[in-house]
Design an enzyme around this catalytic site. Structure first.
Site, PDB file in Angstrom:
ATOM      1  CE  LYS A  22      -1.881   1.818   4.054  1.00 31.62           C
ATOM      2  NZ  LYS A  22      -1.620   3.266   4.094  1.00 31.62           N
ATOM      3  CG  ASN A  23       2.333   2.647   3.608  1.00 32.94           C
ATOM      4  OD1 ASN A  23       1.171   2.945   3.395  1.00 32.94           O
ATOM      5  ND2 ASN A  23       2.822   2.430   4.820  1.00 32.94           N
ATOM      6  CB  CYS A 116      -5.431  10.630  11.182  1.00 36.35           C
ATOM      7  SG  CYS A 116      -3.817  10.075  11.614  1.00 36.35           S
ATOM      8  NE  ARG A 121       0.056  10.209   9.896  1.00 35.92           N
ATOM      9  CZ  ARG A 121      -0.330   9.156   9.217  1.00 35.92           C
ATOM     10  NH1 ARG A 121      -1.474   8.588   9.491  1.00 35.92           N
ATOM     11  NH2 ARG A 121       0.420   8.653   8.267  1.00 35.92           N
ATOM     12  CG  ASP A 304       2.303   1.345   9.368  1.00 37.01           C
ATOM     13  OD1 ASP A 304       1.894   2.201  10.173  1.00 37.01           O
ATOM     14  OD2 ASP A 304       2.482   1.587   8.155  1.00 37.01           O
ATOM     15  NE  ARG A 396      -7.741   4.671   4.897  1.00 34.10           N
ATOM     16  CZ  ARG A 396      -7.141   5.679   5.501  1.00 34.10           C
ATOM     17  NH1 ARG A 396      -7.661   6.196   6.580  1.00 34.10           N
ATOM     18  NH2 ARG A 396      -6.015   6.176   5.025  1.00 34.10           N
TER      19      ARG A 396
HETATM   20  C1  UD1 Z   1       3.963   6.674   6.391  1.00 35.48           C
HETATM   21  C2  UD1 Z   1       3.045   5.508   6.187  1.00 35.48           C
HETATM   22  C3  UD1 Z   1       2.454   5.040   7.513  1.00 35.48           C
HETATM   23  C4  UD1 Z   1       3.567   4.760   8.486  1.00 35.48           C
HETATM   24  C5  UD1 Z   1       4.510   5.947   8.603  1.00 35.48           C
HETATM   25  C6  UD1 Z   1       5.715   5.668   9.471  1.00 35.48           C
HETATM   26  C7  UD1 Z   1       2.150   5.910   4.000  1.00 35.48           C
HETATM   27  C8  UD1 Z   1       0.962   6.221   3.170  1.00 35.48           C
HETATM   28  N1  UD1 Z   1       1.963   5.892   5.296  1.00 35.48           N
HETATM   29  O1  UD1 Z   1       3.179   7.744   6.911  1.00 35.48           O
HETATM   30  O2  UD1 Z   1       1.701   3.864   7.262  1.00 35.48           O
HETATM   31  O3  UD1 Z   1       3.014   4.476   9.746  1.00 35.48           O
HETATM   32  O4  UD1 Z   1       4.995   6.317   7.302  1.00 35.48           O
HETATM   33  O5  UD1 Z   1       6.382   4.545   9.029  1.00 35.48           O
HETATM   34  O6  UD1 Z   1       3.219   5.643   3.496  1.00 35.48           O
HETATM   35  N2  UD1 Z   1       6.011  14.334  10.931  1.00 35.48           N
HETATM   36  C9  UD1 Z   1       6.113  15.678  11.225  1.00 35.48           C
HETATM   37  N3  UD1 Z   1       6.171  16.567  10.193  1.00 35.48           N
HETATM   38  C10 UD1 Z   1       6.124  16.167   8.890  1.00 35.48           C
HETATM   39  C11 UD1 Z   1       6.033  14.800   8.590  1.00 35.48           C
HETATM   40  C12 UD1 Z   1       5.965  13.896   9.640  1.00 35.48           C
HETATM   41  O7  UD1 Z   1       6.141  16.063  12.394  1.00 35.48           O
HETATM   42  O8  UD1 Z   1       6.184  17.033   8.010  1.00 35.48           O
HETATM   43  C13 UD1 Z   1       5.917  13.345  12.028  1.00 35.48           C
HETATM   44  C14 UD1 Z   1       4.551  12.673  12.057  1.00 35.48           C
HETATM   45  O9  UD1 Z   1       3.622  13.429  12.789  1.00 35.48           O
HETATM   46  C15 UD1 Z   1       4.882  11.363  12.716  1.00 35.48           C
HETATM   47  C16 UD1 Z   1       6.311  11.072  12.241  1.00 35.48           C
HETATM   48  O10 UD1 Z   1       6.828  12.303  11.773  1.00 35.48           O
HETATM   49  O11 UD1 Z   1       4.887  11.504  14.116  1.00 35.48           O
HETATM   50  C17 UD1 Z   1       6.398  10.028  11.138  1.00 35.48           C
HETATM   51  O12 UD1 Z   1       5.620  10.422  10.060  1.00 35.48           O
HETATM   52  P1  UD1 Z   1       5.949  10.003   8.563  1.00 35.48           P
HETATM   53  O13 UD1 Z   1       7.150   9.131   8.519  1.00 35.48           O
HETATM   54  O14 UD1 Z   1       5.938  11.235   7.739  1.00 35.48           O
HETATM   55  O15 UD1 Z   1       4.693   9.128   8.212  1.00 35.48           O
HETATM   56  P2  UD1 Z   1       3.781   9.222   6.934  1.00 35.48           P
HETATM   57  O16 UD1 Z   1       4.599   9.428   5.718  1.00 35.48           O
HETATM   58  O17 UD1 Z   1       2.631  10.140   7.194  1.00 35.48           O
END
Ligand code: UD1
Length: 423
Positions: A22-23, A116, A121, A304, A396
């Site tokens: 998915k990711n 969420c 996030r 995850d 999902r």
């Molecule tokens: C992706 C995955 C999700 C997985 C996560 C961590 C997808 C669609 N989803 O989510 O399933 O759980 O990686 O492996 O690929 N953060 C910030 N600022 C930002 C971006 C992130 O503070 O601009 C924080 C987030 O709030 C969170 C952490 O960084 O606490 C990790 O987030 P991130 O690695 O970005 O996860 P996603 O890409 O949203």
């Protein structure tokens, strides 16, 4: 608003094919926007999130068609650059179109995602990265408007190895003038998969899969045919389910190297693990033993799989400690597990899991994709009939989960919601 009904107590046995990730698929579908023409993605999971990404791309003007697990994204009709709130609200990952849209059109208007069920996030790291390359943002009426008539390569150090920020910045940097270096980049296999597709499209990228990714910008991208990497989270979910039920499954197509720490933890808990070229076999005969684990960005234990691992450890002999380091509110499902007789206490980002002999069936709900998977694992291991509400969350991220579990000997079926949705 359907629910899953699970008759617990049956060991999972047999072989299950692991789908594409998915990711990864979501980002690859967005990456297709970079080229003018038809890109084809094989091994794409037919899950709700990929169908939402289909809608996002269609909204932009792309022609997207599915044939089994092959999805074709024809971008020749793409003229719009806006992604509305209705779609971002359904799936936060819709914001990964930001990078390719800025790269190709120099502008984008994307609804800001809200919170969420696993935390607030932010997307600040995505935006800081784009700004370093020369993009400008305004924020009004819930929408982010990006303008970037030209993008210039930059040196970007992420505060945290965010998966989404690494991917979004990568998809813009491939079209910037000059060299971009992303430091403290995320190293997930899905990022390597995205980089591979971008390179096939004409990008120049080195170091994907390490903490420093170097990108030489180019202005010409061609559509490609690419196969989505296998889903390590889905594989891990089936592996943990097999262990929780005292069964044994062969995860066809799973890559053991992407699951290193997960398989090591399952071994520590008493599981038998064998890796082959074409998959991984995982089983457990005895009651699991307690193990501690800590979630971290890849190659750490994946957040995850934290809820699913907690479900397994809730029936372990002894006390385990789980530490969640990636998302701030990812223990909300614990109350649901405790309703089934688990003995878990959380304190900040730690959980103390005192193993109980058996879980007992109870009506529970899925709070998000992975929390839903954890409830299914708990239900498969429990005595009696568990009803899991809000199963759309599970849809999902998992394709046809009940049929695949049934193929492994589980008794699972879907029923309409008992009560109509309130709003
Ligand atoms: C992706 C995955 C999700 C997985 C996560 C961590 C997808 C669609 N989803 O989510 O399933 O759980 O990686 O492996 O690929 N953060 C910030 N600022 C930002 C971006 C992130 O503070 O601009 C924080 C987030 O709030 C969170 C952490 O960084 O606490 C990790 O987030 P991130 O690695 O970005 O996860 P996603 O890409 O949203």
């Amino acid at each position: 608003m359907e629910r899953l009904v699970v008759e617990g107590g049956r060991p999972l046995r047999g072989s299950v094919r692991v789908n594409g990730a998915k990711n990864s698929a979501l980002k690859l579908m967005a990456a297709a926007l970079l080229a003018d023409g038809e890109s084809v993605l094989e091994n794409t999971p037919r899950i709700l999130d990929c169908l939402t990404m289909t809608e996002v791309l269609q909204h932009l003007g792309a022609d997207v068609s599915w044939d089994g697990s092959t999805v074709s994204v024809d971008t020749r009709g793409v003229t719009a650059t806006e992604t509305p709130y209705e779609l971002v609200r359904k799936m936060r990952a819709s914001i990964v179109v930001l990078g390719p849209l800025i790269a190709r059109f120099g502008r984008a208007r994307v609804a800001m995602p809200g919170g969420c069920n696993i935390g607030s996030r932010q997307i600040d790291l995505h935006l800081k990265g784009f700004e370093r390359m020369g993009a400008e943002f305004t924020y009004e009426h819930g929408y982010l408007e990006a303008k970037a008539p030209s993008l210039t390569g930059a040196s970007i150090t992420l505060d945290f190895p965010s998966v989404g920020a690494t991917e979004n910045i990568l998809m813009a940097a491939v079209a910037a003038t000059g060299t971009t270096v992303i430091d403290n980049a995320a190293r997930e296999p899905e990022i390597q998969d995205l980089a591979e597709m971008l390179v096939e499209m004409g990008a120049h990228i080195e170091g994907a899969g390490t903490t420093a990714i170097e990108i030489q910008g180019t202005d010409s991208f061609r559509p490609v045919r690419h196969r989505v990497v296998s889903d390590r989270v889905e594989a891990g979910t089936f592996a943990i389910a097999a262990c929780a039920t005292g069964g044994e499954v062969f995860l066809e197509g799973a890559s053991a190297s992407h699951l290193d720490l997960v398989l090591a933890k399952l071994s520590d808990a008493g599981g038998e693990v064998a890796a082959y070229d074409d998959g991984v076999r995982v089983g457990m005969e005895e009651r699991p033993r307690a193990v501690d684990f800590v979630t971290l960005p890849y190659p750490g234990f994946p957040t995850d799989l934290q809820p699913q691992m907690m479900a397994l450890l809730s029936i372990a002999s002894g006390t385990s400690i789980a530490t969640e380091n990636v998302f701030e509110s990812r223990f909300m499902f614990v109350d649901e597990l405790n309703r089934m007789g688990a003995d878990i206490r959380t304190e900040g980002h730690h959980a103390v899991i005192r193993g109980v002999e058996r879980l007992s069936a109870a009506p529970v709900r899925a709070l998000d994709i992975r929390a839903g998977a954890a409830m299914i694992i708990a239900a498969l291991a429990a005595d009696g009939r568990t009803e899991i509400a809000d199963v759309h969350f599970v849809d999902r991220g998992y394709e046809d989960l009940e049929a695949r579990l049934t193929g492994l000997g589980a008794e699972v079926h879907r029923e309409p919601a008992r009560w109509p949705a309130l709003a």
